[in-house]
Design an enzyme around this catalytic site. Structure first.
Site, short mmCIF file in Angstrom:
data_model
loop_
_atom_site.label_atom_id
_atom_site.label_comp_id
_atom_site.label_asym_id
_atom_site.label_seq_id
_atom_site.Cartn_x
_atom_site.Cartn_y
_atom_site.Cartn_z
N PRO A 206 0.85 -1.20 0.00
CA PRO A 206 0.00 0.00 0.00
C PRO A 206 0.88 1.25 0.00
CG PRO A 206 0.02 -0.99 2.18
CD PRO A 206 0.81 -1.90 1.29
N ASP A 378 5.87 2.26 2.51
CA ASP A 378 4.95 1.14 2.71
C ASP A 378 4.13 1.42 3.97
OD1 ASP A 378 3.69 -1.27 3.24
OD2 ASP A 378 5.43 -2.50 2.70
N HIS A 379 2.82 1.66 3.79
CA HIS A 379 1.98 2.04 4.93
C HIS A 379 1.71 0.86 5.88
CE1 HIS A 379 -0.31 4.70 7.23
NE2 HIS A 379 -1.05 5.28 6.30
N ARG A 380 2.07 -0.35 5.48
CA ARG A 380 1.97 -1.48 6.40
C ARG A 380 3.04 -1.40 7.47
NH1 ARG A 380 2.81 -6.40 2.45
NH2 ARG A 380 4.56 -5.01 1.97
N ALA A 382 5.17 1.65 8.10
CA ALA A 382 5.36 2.98 8.71
C ALA A 382 4.12 3.83 8.53
CB ALA A 382 6.57 3.67 8.08
#
Length: 409
Positions: A206, A378-380, A382
């Protein structure tokens, strides 16, 4: 009978494209003689004969995409008892001298391979396109290596230019067929491998893009101060500042192991440098950037970039990056949302630096050199707050470049 197979010659490689054969069926080869040129995701490399003998069957056509483990060709090795083997990669693109001892065959003729020359696969490709006998060229590169410039000079600038205007084979076909309106170019080799990796990244991660602007005025002035002693590229400053910032925010120098539910924080910063070449995007790697000086980073970056442009880079030099940069500013970019170099967690892009009016702390309008940057993460792994803090740390080092000196103490 020896079966020459495609095996993994890079990190996680699953397939490759057979570009060119240096041999034909019925031709004799020596052990370690380059026989095939293969395009992988990251590089073009040569595979060599594991045993001396005679080429029996070529099983894969040029241009075909094959998976790891596929038998490419077979070699009749005479009395050798080996059943199958794998070709060995020539990562450094250096060719070896033919074996002094000929393989043991029933026939009496001596196995004698072609004269070997020192030239990168890309240089050989240019020679073939220009219809130049590369064995007749005297190399001016290191240790007598033949360069692209040597090939073009041998052909002559006017003839090389004419040959350089040739259309792709698919386009030729369209030109010969008046009913064919479209022009096609092949979707294979590095282009296809890039597409595969980018698709994997965008569908797995994501992506979130955080953008910021950086005042480059002080850094450019500092760089000018250093010029009498050393000429350091702006990109070297970027890499050094990022190495420091990543030490402070290691979450962006990590890798997500989703299967085992953990995030691996990397001990060292191995900086990938996205490089635009004629063969497509490639990412050379500066290893342990956190422990290198600005001068060392500059020299290594220049060397790796030159190798990438000549398609003369080794597998080790394009694998293992933990963070990637994309310096697109010199090309004229003012903004973008780049795709992360999977399985990394983040990528930073640097855009065009331009002078513009800015209101300073005294509410006065001054002219400053401003640059936009984009951090894709990567929003998973950070969140936005961490991304902003990390970017602000990097920004402070560029806007106050002498702080870089304190970090070296």
């Amino acid at each position: 009978m020896v079966e020459v197979k495609l095996h993994d010659i890079g990190e996680g490689m699953t397939e490759g494209d057979v570009i060119t054969y240096f041999v034909k069926e019925g031709e004799d080869v020596n052990e370690d003689q380059p026989i095939i040129e293969v395009q992988t995701e990251k590089m073009v490399t040569e595979l060599t004969a594991p045993k001396g003998g005679r080429i029996k069957d070529i099983l894969v056509e040029e241009g075909a995409t094959i998976s790891v483990g596929t038998t490419i060709l077979t070699i009749d090795a005479g009395n050798a008892s080996i059943e199958e083997d794998e070709a060995a990669p020539k990562d450094d693109s250096e060719t070896s001298e033919p074996s002094e001892t000929a393989p043991d065959h029933d026939r009496k003729t001596e196995v004698k391979g072609p004269v070997r020359i020192k030239a990168a696969p890309y240089t050989r490709k240019i020679a073939r396109e220009l219809e130049v006998d590369i064995e007749q060229i005297k190399g001016t590169g290191k240790d007598g290596r033949i360069t692209v410039e040597d090939v073009k000079s041998f052909k002559g600038p006017e003839e090389a230019a004419d040959k350089g205007e040739k259309v792709a084979p698919a386009t030729k076909k369209a030109a010969e067929d008046p009913t064919e309106e479209e022009n096609w170019i092949p979707f294979k080799g590095r282009r296809k491998q890039i597409a595969k990796k980018m698709t994997q990244s965008i569908y797995t991660i994501p992506h979130v893009a955080h953008m910021e602007e950086v005042d480059m005025t002080e850094l450019l002035a500092f760089r000018q101060e250093l010029k009498p002693e050393a000429s350091i590229s702006v990109a070297a400053f970027f890499i050094k500042a990022l190495a420091i910032a990543l030490n402070d925010y290691p979450i962006f120098n990590s890798e997500l192991d989703e299967e085992n539910g953990r995030i691996l924080l990397k001990d060292s910063v191995h900086m990938g440098i996205a490089t635009d070449t004629t063969e497509g995007l490639i990412v050379p790697v500066i290893r342990n950037a956190e422990g290198k000086s600005l001068s060392d980073i500059h020299k290594e970056m220049k060397s790796l970039t030159a190798k990438a442009m000549e398609n003369n880079i080794t597998g080790k030099e394009v694998t293992g990056s933990t963070f990637t940069i994309s310096n697109v500013g010199p090309l004229g970019s003012i903004g973008a949302t780049p795709i992360i170099n999977y399985p990394e967690v983040a990528l930073m892009a640097f855009h065009k630096t331009k002078k513009m009016p800015v209101v300073d702390q005294n509410d006065e309008i001054v002219i400053r050199s401003m640059m936009n940057i984009t951090l894709t993460f990567d929003h998973r792994v950070a969140d936005g707050g961490e991304a902003i803090a990390f970017t602000n740390r990097f920004k402070s080092l560029l806007e106050n470049p002498k702080l870089l000196l304190l970090e070296l103490v």
